[in-house]
Design an enzyme around this catalytic site. Structure first.
Site, short mmCIF file in Angstrom:
data_model
loop_
_atom_site.label_atom_id
_atom_site.label_comp_id
_atom_site.label_asym_id
_atom_site.label_seq_id
_atom_site.Cartn_x
_atom_site.Cartn_y
_atom_site.Cartn_z
N GLU A 27 -0.59 4.87 -0.51
CA GLU A 27 -1.40 6.08 -0.76
C GLU A 27 -0.53 7.33 -0.63
O GLU A 27 0.26 7.44 0.30
CB GLU A 27 -2.55 6.15 0.23
CG GLU A 27 -3.70 5.22 -0.13
CD GLU A 27 -4.83 5.28 0.89
OE1 GLU A 27 -4.66 5.90 1.95
OE2 GLU A 27 -5.89 4.69 0.61
N ASP A 62 -6.92 13.01 -25.03
CA ASP A 62 -6.93 11.62 -24.61
C ASP A 62 -6.28 10.81 -25.72
O ASP A 62 -6.91 10.51 -26.74
CB ASP A 62 -8.38 11.20 -24.36
CG ASP A 62 -8.51 9.73 -23.99
OD1 ASP A 62 -7.49 9.01 -24.05
OD2 ASP A 62 -9.63 9.31 -23.65
N TYR A 122 0.84 -1.20 0.00
CA TYR A 122 0.00 0.00 0.00
C TYR A 122 0.87 1.25 0.00
O TYR A 122 1.87 1.30 0.72
CB TYR A 122 -0.91 0.02 1.24
CG TYR A 122 -2.37 -0.07 0.82
CD1 TYR A 122 -2.96 1.00 0.16
CD2 TYR A 122 -3.11 -1.22 1.05
CE1 TYR A 122 -4.28 0.90 -0.27
CE2 TYR A 122 -4.42 -1.32 0.62
CZ TYR A 122 -5.00 -0.25 -0.04
OH TYR A 122 -6.29 -0.34 -0.47
N THR A 145 -4.10 5.56 -21.83
CA THR A 145 -3.95 4.22 -21.28
C THR A 145 -2.50 3.82 -21.56
O THR A 145 -1.81 4.45 -22.35
CB THR A 145 -4.87 3.20 -21.98
OG1 THR A 145 -4.63 3.28 -23.38
CG2 THR A 145 -6.34 3.49 -21.71
N LYS A 194 -2.40 -0.01 -24.84
CA LYS A 194 -2.81 -0.11 -26.26
C LYS A 194 -1.55 -0.06 -27.13
O LYS A 194 -0.70 -0.91 -26.96
CB LYS A 194 -3.85 0.96 -26.56
CG LYS A 194 -5.11 0.72 -25.71
CD LYS A 194 -6.21 1.75 -25.91
CE LYS A 194 -7.36 1.48 -24.94
NZ LYS A 194 -8.41 2.51 -25.00
N ARG A 229 -2.13 -3.04 -18.30
CA ARG A 229 -3.36 -2.26 -18.24
C ARG A 229 -3.18 -1.17 -17.19
O ARG A 229 -2.93 -1.46 -16.02
CB ARG A 229 -4.55 -3.13 -17.83
CG ARG A 229 -4.79 -4.33 -18.69
CD ARG A 229 -6.21 -4.82 -18.54
NE ARG A 229 -7.09 -4.03 -19.36
CZ ARG A 229 -7.21 -4.19 -20.68
NH1 ARG A 229 -6.54 -5.13 -21.30
NH2 ARG A 229 -8.02 -3.41 -21.36
C1 PLP Z 1 -9.45 2.82 -24.24
C2 PLP Z 1 -9.79 4.25 -24.10
C3 PLP Z 1 -10.13 4.78 -22.85
C4 PLP Z 1 -10.44 3.96 -21.64
O1 PLP Z 1 -9.50 3.17 -21.17
P1 PLP Z 1 -9.86 2.00 -20.12
O2 PLP Z 1 -8.50 1.59 -19.73
O3 PLP Z 1 -10.65 0.99 -20.85
O4 PLP Z 1 -10.62 2.63 -19.01
C5 PLP Z 1 -10.34 6.14 -22.76
N1 PLP Z 1 -10.22 6.93 -23.84
C6 PLP Z 1 -9.91 6.43 -25.05
C7 PLP Z 1 -9.81 7.37 -26.20
C8 PLP Z 1 -9.70 5.08 -25.22
O5 PLP Z 1 -9.43 4.62 -26.42
#
Ligand code: PLP
Length: 414
Positions: free
Chosen positions: A53, A197, A51, A223, A226, A232
């Site tokens: 925090e 994003d 932990y 993220t 990807k 993850r």
């Molecule tokens: C995949 C994605 C997310 C969310 O990611 P998670 O890890 O599934 O919560 C947010 N924004 C965009 C543009 C994404 O492609």
């Protein structure tokens, strides 16, 4: 996985079946990838027991001698790789990263602006079923009906009219380069926070295969699993002047203890992503996607926006007499794993839309190139003619399996 097999043979067996599935089938879902064995080892480490925090040197628990170093390394690497002034590596995933940004800059009811989900935006960009569409007042820009590119005029007009507190750029199903400067100009004009994003394209940005939003945006969320090919997880990159607000929003605003095993694996992925090999990988993802797009068009497929600039392709299969869901399911039976997806201005429902979404990050990680993209286009054409012909699909599946055996995926153990 000797211990797991002893303690829980059921789960051990399921994980082994998933190894086989990942080995034999080709990953075409553009938001997925194959993390390296090094990333998987860090993810499965004892850091999961701790932990912590708070932030390095300001924790609410003792025993942070090692964890502080892990998180600091991850932050340093994120800043160096993306050229950002500050970084937060604690978000549990992409959606919580976005939530933290809203929480840092917006109050309930505030107008926020993002790309409509059915035009390629993400749920967390203000879609109605998401907390972001429920707790804030969403303003949604769309794609242009003819070009299927982001309608920048519409975005500017809506921003002037509604004066959103925050403007979100970024997408989950957009095959073209996004003009971040156009967004930055509008955000400046209406005095909005500008957030990009870059979840889908982070790896391309890291490898120099897509323009970086970092210089233009106040905040960048992503993220890590990807195109970036890590565990993850999520990250937020930001200007120094926004770091205090964002860090406070992540913890204690939204989350408790950070997932330290994930933080370590993010650090590993960031190290991998800073190599020349990764730069070549990122360029190859785009090269493969462009080649696949050309091969698909030559086979008579209709591509949204006519092609791709990045890792992703949207195919409108309804133009060829099938719909997205049965086609994606037939592809899966043939060993090609993509997902059904709406196309812009789709007249069909989201549960069986007109298109499929696919991408090349996974195939490129396996080392595939142009010849394999040509095979892939041929298989997809054969699937189209055989959506209900199980014998034909099974024949394709065995061919795909043979190709996949020649291009084993990192981290997958069979
Ligand atoms: C995949 C994605 C997310 C969310 O990611 P998670 O890890 O599934 O919560 C947010 N924004 C965009 C543009 C994404 O492609």
């Amino acid at each position: 996985m000797k211990h797991l097999a002893d303690v829980d043979p059921e789960i051990a067996s399921l994980i082994q079946q998933e190894n086989v599935r990942q080995h034999e089938k080709l990953r075409l879902i553009p938001s997925e990838n194959y993390a390296s064995a090094a990333v998987l080892e860090a993810t499965g480490s004892v850091l999961t027991n701790k932990y912590s925090e708070g932030y390095a040197n300001k924790r609410y628990y003792e025993g942070q001698q090692i964890v502080d170093q892990v998180e600091t390394l991850a932050i340093q690497r994120a800043k160096a790789l993306f050229g950002s002034e500050s970084a937060n590596v604690q978000p549990y995933s992409g959606s919580p990263a976005n939530l933290a940004v809203y929480y840092a800059f917006c109050r309930p009811g505030d107008p926020i602006m993002g790309l409509a989900l059915d035009h390629g935006g993400h749920l967390t960009h203000g879609w109605g079923v998401s907390i972001t569409g429920d707790f804030f007042t969403p303003i949604r820009y769309q794609l242009h009906p003819e070009t299927h590119l982001i309608d920048y005029d519409m975005m500017r007009d809506l921003a002037r009219k509604h004066r959103p507190k925050l403007i979100m750029a970024g997408a989950t199903a957009y095959p073209r380069i996004i003009d971040f400067q156009a967004f930055a100009d509008v955000a400046k004009e209406v005095d909005a926070v500008f957030c990009v994003d870059m979840a889908h394209i982070a790896g391309l940005v890291a490898g120099g295969a897509h323009p970086s939003p970092v210089p233009m945006a106040h905040v960048v969320t992503t993220t890590t699993h990807k195109t970036l090919r890590g565990p993850r997880g999520g990250m937020i990159l930001m200007k120094k002047s926004h770091a205090k607000a964002v860090n406070k929003a992540v913890f204690p605003g939204l989350q408790g203890g950070p997932h330290n095993h994930t933080t370590a694996a993010i650090a590993v992925a960031l190290k991998e992503a800073s190599t020349d090999d990764f730069k070549a990988y990122a360029r190859k993802i785009v090269e493969n996607a462009k080649h696949l797009a050309e091969c698909l068009k030559a086979k008579g497929f209709h591509l949204v926006s006519g092609g791709t600039d990045n890792h992703l392709i949207l195919v409108d299969v309804s133009k060829r007499g099938v719909t997205g869901k049965p086609y994606a399911k037939a592809m899966d039976r043939a060993g090609l794993v993509a997902n059904y997806n709406t196309v812009p201005f789709d007249p069909r429902p989201p549960m069986d839309p007109s298109g499929i979404r696919m991408g090349t990050p996974g195939a490129t990680t396996r080392g595939m190139g142009k010849p394999e993209m040509e095979k892939l286009a041929s298989w997809m054409d054969r699937v189209l003619a055989n959506v209900e012909n199980e014998d034909a699909l099974e024949k394709i599946r065995l061919e795909v399996k043979e190709l996949c055996a020649a291009f084993p995926a990192p981290g997958v153990v069979v």
